[in-house]
Design a protein around this motif. Structure first.
Motif, PDB file in Angstrom:
ATOM      1  N   THR A 106      -4.894   0.461  -1.277  1.00  0.00           N
ATOM      2  CA  THR A 106      -5.039  -0.611  -2.141  1.00  0.00           C
ATOM      3  C   THR A 106      -3.978  -1.853  -2.223  1.00  0.00           C
ATOM      4  OG1 THR A 106      -4.511   1.103  -3.135  1.00  0.00           O
ATOM      5  CG2 THR A 106      -4.316  -0.637  -4.542  1.00  0.00           C
ATOM      6  N   ILE A 107      -3.134  -2.374  -1.649  1.00  0.00           N
ATOM      7  CA  ILE A 107      -2.523  -3.792  -0.966  1.00  0.00           C
ATOM      8  C   ILE A 107      -3.646  -4.658  -0.647  1.00  0.00           C
ATOM      9  CG2 ILE A 107      -1.045  -3.169   0.041  1.00  0.00           C
ATOM     10  CD1 ILE A 107       1.291  -5.148  -1.242  1.00  0.00           C
ATOM     11  N   ALA A 108      -3.142  -3.908   0.883  1.00  0.00           N
ATOM     12  CA  ALA A 108      -4.551  -4.651   1.425  1.00  0.00           C
ATOM     13  C   ALA A 108      -5.676  -5.102   0.836  1.00  0.00           C
ATOM     14  CB  ALA A 108      -4.599  -3.446   2.910  1.00  0.00           C
ATOM     15  N   SER A 109      -6.692  -4.461  -0.008  1.00  0.00           N
ATOM     16  CA  SER A 109      -7.824  -5.041  -0.296  1.00  0.00           C
ATOM     17  C   SER A 109      -7.518  -6.056  -1.712  1.00  0.00           C
ATOM     18  CB  SER A 109      -8.373  -3.493  -1.605  1.00  0.00           C
ATOM     19  OG  SER A 109      -9.728  -4.154  -2.443  1.00  0.00           O
ATOM     20  N   ILE A 110      -5.885  -6.079  -2.017  1.00  0.00           N
ATOM     21  CA  ILE A 110      -5.936  -7.289  -2.466  1.00  0.00           C
ATOM     22  C   ILE A 110      -5.717  -8.630  -1.842  1.00  0.00           C
ATOM     23  CG2 ILE A 110      -3.757  -8.013  -4.433  1.00  0.00           C
ATOM     24  CD1 ILE A 110      -3.726  -5.052  -5.288  1.00  0.00           C
ATOM     25  N   LEU A 111      -4.864  -8.146  -1.630  1.00  0.00           N
ATOM     26  CA  LEU A 111      -4.891  -9.091  -0.129  1.00  0.00           C
ATOM     27  C   LEU A 111      -5.718  -9.283   0.756  1.00  0.00           C
ATOM     28  CD1 LEU A 111      -1.352  -7.912   1.063  1.00  0.00           C
ATOM     29  CD2 LEU A 111      -1.750 -10.139  -0.693  1.00  0.00           C
ATOM     30  N   ASP A 112      -7.420  -8.707   0.676  1.00  0.00           N
ATOM     31  CA  ASP A 112      -8.247  -9.520   1.575  1.00  0.00           C
ATOM     32  C   ASP A 112      -7.987  -9.090   3.191  1.00  0.00           C
ATOM     33  OD1 ASP A 112     -11.087  -9.979   1.757  1.00  0.00           O
ATOM     34  OD2 ASP A 112     -10.210 -12.086   1.884  1.00  0.00           O
ATOM     35  N   PHE A 113      -7.538  -7.744   2.761  1.00  0.00           N
ATOM     36  CA  PHE A 113      -7.706  -7.481   4.813  1.00  0.00           C
ATOM     37  C   PHE A 113      -6.856  -8.400   5.193  1.00  0.00           C
ATOM     38  CE2 PHE A 113     -10.426  -4.921   2.483  1.00  0.00           C
ATOM     39  CZ  PHE A 113      -9.941  -3.172   2.430  1.00  0.00           C
ATOM     40  N   GLU A 148       3.464   4.545  -2.406  1.00  0.00           N
ATOM     41  CA  GLU A 148       2.866   4.096  -1.311  1.00  0.00           C
ATOM     42  C   GLU A 148       1.751   3.317  -0.038  1.00  0.00           C
ATOM     43  OE1 GLU A 148       3.712   7.707   1.007  1.00  0.00           O
ATOM     44  OE2 GLU A 148       5.587   7.229   0.904  1.00  0.00           O
ATOM     45  N   ASN A 149       0.575   4.059  -0.833  1.00  0.00           N
ATOM     46  CA  ASN A 149      -0.584   2.994  -1.448  1.00  0.00           C
ATOM     47  C   ASN A 149      -0.486   1.457  -1.459  1.00  0.00           C
ATOM     48  OD1 ASN A 149      -2.701   4.230   0.091  1.00  0.00           O
ATOM     49  ND2 ASN A 149      -3.624   3.294  -1.793  1.00  0.00           N
ATOM     50  N   GLY A 150       0.591   1.204  -2.525  1.00  0.00           N
ATOM     51  CA  GLY A 150      -0.072  -0.291  -2.769  1.00  0.00           C
ATOM     52  C   GLY A 150       1.585  -0.585  -2.404  1.00  0.00           C
ATOM     53  N   GLY A 151       2.217   0.401  -1.548  1.00  0.00           N
ATOM     54  CA  GLY A 151       3.044  -1.006  -1.200  1.00  0.00           C
ATOM     55  C   GLY A 151       2.996  -0.780   0.799  1.00  0.00           C
ATOM     56  N   VAL A 152       4.067  -1.445   1.588  1.00  0.00           N
ATOM     57  CA  VAL A 152       3.945  -1.627   2.747  1.00  0.00           C
ATOM     58  C   VAL A 152       4.968  -1.519   3.816  1.00  0.00           C
ATOM     59  CG1 VAL A 152       2.945  -4.020   2.280  1.00  0.00           C
ATOM     60  CG2 VAL A 152       5.324  -4.028   2.566  1.00  0.00           C
ATOM     61  N   GLN A 191      -7.992   2.730 -10.827  1.00  0.00           N
ATOM     62  CA  GLN A 191      -8.933   2.480 -10.180  1.00  0.00           C
ATOM     63  C   GLN A 191      -8.344   1.734  -9.819  1.00  0.00           C
ATOM     64  OE1 GLN A 191      -9.980   4.622  -7.995  1.00  0.00           O
ATOM     65  NE2 GLN A 191      -9.632   6.553  -9.258  1.00  0.00           N
ATOM     66  N   VAL A 192      -7.569   0.508 -11.116  1.00  0.00           N
ATOM     67  CA  VAL A 192      -7.745  -0.733 -11.420  1.00  0.00           C
ATOM     68  C   VAL A 192      -7.267  -0.992 -10.223  1.00  0.00           C
ATOM     69  CG1 VAL A 192      -6.386  -2.350 -13.375  1.00  0.00           C
ATOM     70  CG2 VAL A 192      -7.820  -0.171 -14.692  1.00  0.00           C
ATOM     71  N   GLU A 193      -7.236  -2.431  -9.735  1.00  0.00           N
ATOM     72  CA  GLU A 193      -6.805  -3.000  -8.483  1.00  0.00           C
ATOM     73  C   GLU A 193      -5.183  -3.696  -9.130  1.00  0.00           C
ATOM     74  OE1 GLU A 193      -8.599  -6.021  -6.441  1.00  0.00           O
ATOM     75  OE2 GLU A 193      -8.853  -4.386  -5.014  1.00  0.00           O
ATOM     76  N   LYS A 194      -5.231  -4.001 -10.259  1.00  0.00           N
ATOM     77  CA  LYS A 194      -4.754  -5.496 -10.291  1.00  0.00           C
ATOM     78  C   LYS A 194      -3.054  -3.932 -10.665  1.00  0.00           C
ATOM     79  CE  LYS A 194      -3.240  -8.131 -14.517  1.00  0.00           C
ATOM     80  NZ  LYS A 194      -3.173  -8.701 -15.821  1.00  0.00           N
ATOM     81  N   PHE A 195      -2.925  -3.099 -10.998  1.00  0.00           N
ATOM     82  CA  PHE A 195      -1.653  -1.837 -10.734  1.00  0.00           C
ATOM     83  C   PHE A 195      -0.966  -1.092  -9.811  1.00  0.00           C
ATOM     84  CE2 PHE A 195      -3.753  -0.911 -15.367  1.00  0.00           C
ATOM     85  CZ  PHE A 195      -2.939  -1.060 -15.557  1.00  0.00           C
ATOM     86  N   GLN A 196      -2.513  -1.814  -8.875  1.00  0.00           N
ATOM     87  CA  GLN A 196      -1.430  -0.978  -7.261  1.00  0.00           C
ATOM     88  C   GLN A 196      -1.629  -0.360  -6.924  1.00  0.00           C
ATOM     89  OE1 GLN A 196       0.813  -5.346  -7.023  1.00  0.00           O
ATOM     90  NE2 GLN A 196       1.643  -3.458  -6.114  1.00  0.00           N
ATOM     91  N   GLY A 197      -2.049   1.615  -7.573  1.00  0.00           N
ATOM     92  CA  GLY A 197      -1.958   2.782  -7.929  1.00  0.00           C
ATOM     93  C   GLY A 197      -0.713   3.123  -8.026  1.00  0.00           C
ATOM     94  N   VAL A 206       0.505  -7.731  10.851  1.00  0.00           N
ATOM     95  CA  VAL A 206      -0.423  -6.322  10.030  1.00  0.00           C
ATOM     96  C   VAL A 206      -0.975  -5.651  11.416  1.00  0.00           C
ATOM     97  CG1 VAL A 206      -1.722  -5.574   8.524  1.00  0.00           C
ATOM     98  CG2 VAL A 206      -0.669  -7.553   7.970  1.00  0.00           C
ATOM     99  N   SER A 207      -0.413  -4.666  11.466  1.00  0.00           N
ATOM    100  CA  SER A 207      -1.141  -4.064  12.590  1.00  0.00           C
ATOM    101  C   SER A 207      -1.896  -3.168  12.692  1.00  0.00           C
ATOM    102  CB  SER A 207      -0.008  -2.558  13.893  1.00  0.00           C
ATOM    103  OG  SER A 207       0.577  -1.989  12.371  1.00  0.00           O
ATOM    104  N   GLY A 208      -2.104  -2.585  11.193  1.00  0.00           N
ATOM    105  CA  GLY A 208      -3.023  -1.995  10.764  1.00  0.00           C
ATOM    106  C   GLY A 208      -2.751  -1.503   9.683  1.00  0.00           C
ATOM    107  N   ILE A 209      -3.735  -0.882   8.888  1.00  0.00           N
ATOM    108  CA  ILE A 209      -3.845   0.273   7.139  1.00  0.00           C
ATOM    109  C   ILE A 209      -4.084   1.207   7.126  1.00  0.00           C
ATOM    110  CG2 ILE A 209      -5.602   0.072   5.477  1.00  0.00           C
ATOM    111  CD1 ILE A 209      -5.109  -2.396   6.580  1.00  0.00           C
ATOM    112  N   TYR A 210      -3.005   2.079   6.333  1.00  0.00           N
ATOM    113  CA  TYR A 210      -3.067   3.115   6.366  1.00  0.00           C
ATOM    114  C   TYR A 210      -3.372   3.905   4.222  1.00  0.00           C
ATOM    115  CZ  TYR A 210       1.217   2.265   3.774  1.00  0.00           C
ATOM    116  OH  TYR A 210       2.106   2.277   2.634  1.00  0.00           O
TER     117      TYR A 210
END
Length: 344
Positions: free
Chosen positions: A117-124, A148-152, A292-298, A137-141
């Motif tokens: 989720t956060i990777a998408s917001i930051l444009d990978f 967790e999906n909206g964090g690092v 699904q709203v990206e702004k809420f980061q999951g 950034v070594s990877g995406i999970y």
């Protein structure tokens, strides 16, 4: 239509408020339960964000009979590039495998993996800043847990430098979960006087933040419930009063008081059930869309459990019946000629 719309709004608001509160609790509880049958926190601290447990306890805990593994976790939050605040999780290497990689490799020192989720917001991105410190950034999970999906996730050694603590808590996994954990809990307590040890289930049931969320969402939902159904009760009463002419004619035709009341209550229950299931469907759609709203980061997740469903169904019918029953009973006791004259 006014009654139907009012009922749908009141019921849907309760579904959403309560389920969102439950969703937050469920996500954090799921994170703790992953490989965690026992949780070790700092004694006298009510919140995991302020807890500091020495990671040197991991080794002696791991050697106890019945213990499968012990993991250290640091939970924190902070600005991540353009995102003003997000979850930061520092974990020991033996917990990294809990995060399912969809791209790249698990992080080494100075590296992070991003939730999808956060990777998408930051444009990978290839590099990010955490609390003013640069990381590669070594990877995406991917994680089913919104937090967790909206964090690092970073190595716990790097998290220790950022948050100035050894570990927020330790998660202890048992070899056989069917056995009682009380003996192992007592053995862990003997390792340090500065720790509080509980089963994960007991911790979740008594965690102060969860209690605050439950109470807050319950109070707001209750206010919404009574305000909404106060309007419904008023509308029901107005509807029944406007039908006094009809009641008067039925009485003059020989309908019994009981039959008139039963017909009215049946009609009201049918209308309320229609409103309830429409509100339930709307709530499910909105809860799915909010995730699904990206702004809420999951971070927003909701679940409507069976207990909430049943309680709200019974409460909705009860309030609607009360709103219709009182004026219907009063009208049934008035002389039919008076009802017809007043109605006309």
């Amino acid at each position: 239509m006014l009654i139907l719309i009012s009922a749908i709004s009141a019921i849907a608001s309760i579904f959403l408020i309560t389920s969102l509160g439950n969703g937050i609790i469920s996500m954090y509880a799921s994170m703790l339960k992953t490989d965690g049958d026992i949780i070790v926190m700092q004694r006298g601290v009510a919140d995991t964000f302020f807890s500091d447990v020495n990671r040197t306890l991991i080794e002696p805990i791991s050697k106890l009979d019945g213990v499968a593994s012990a993991q250290g976790v640091i939970v924190g939050a902070g600005a991540i590039d353009i995102v003003p605040i997000a979850g930061i999780y520092g974990v020991t290497q033996n917990r990294m495998s809990n995060y399912q990689l969809s791209k790249g490799d698990y992080p080494m020192d100075g590296e992070v993996i991003l939730g999808e989720t956060i990777a998408s917001i930051l444009d990978f991105p290839q590099n990010i800043q955490l609390l003013g410190t640069d990381f590669h950034v070594s990877g995406i999970y991917k994680s089913e847990i919104g937090f967790e999906n909206g964090g690092v996730v970073i190595p716990i050694t790097d998290a220790e430098k950022l948050f100035k603590k050894s570990a927020s808590f330790l998660l202890v996994s048992l070899k056989d979960i069917s056995l009682s954990s009380n003996d192992i809990i007592e053995k862990i307590k003997l390792l340090s006087q500065n720790i509080d040890v509980k089963s994960t289930t007991e911790f979740i049931d008594n965690y102060n933040q969860f209690k605050i969320i439950r109470i807050s969402s319950g109070v707001i939902a209750s206010i919404s419930f009574f305000m909404g159904f106060l309007a419904i009760v008023s509308l029901m009463s107005m509807m029944i009063n406007d039908r006094r002419y009809e009641f008067g004619i039925k009485r003059a035709m020989g309908f019994s008081k009981k039959k008139i009341i039963i017909e009215t209550i049946t009609e009201v229950i049918g209308l309320t059930l229609l409103a309830f299931f429409i509100a339930y469907g709307i709530s499910l759609v909105l809860l799915d869309q909010l995730q699904q709203v990206e702004k809420f980061q999951g971070y927003l997740s909701g679940e409507i459990d069976h207990m909430l469903f049943v309680k709200l169904l019974i409460g909705s019918i009860l309030m609607a019946v009360i709103g219709a029953l009182i004026p219907a009973v009063i009208a049934s006791r008035i002389d039919p000629i008076i009802l017809i004259n007043r109605g006309s």
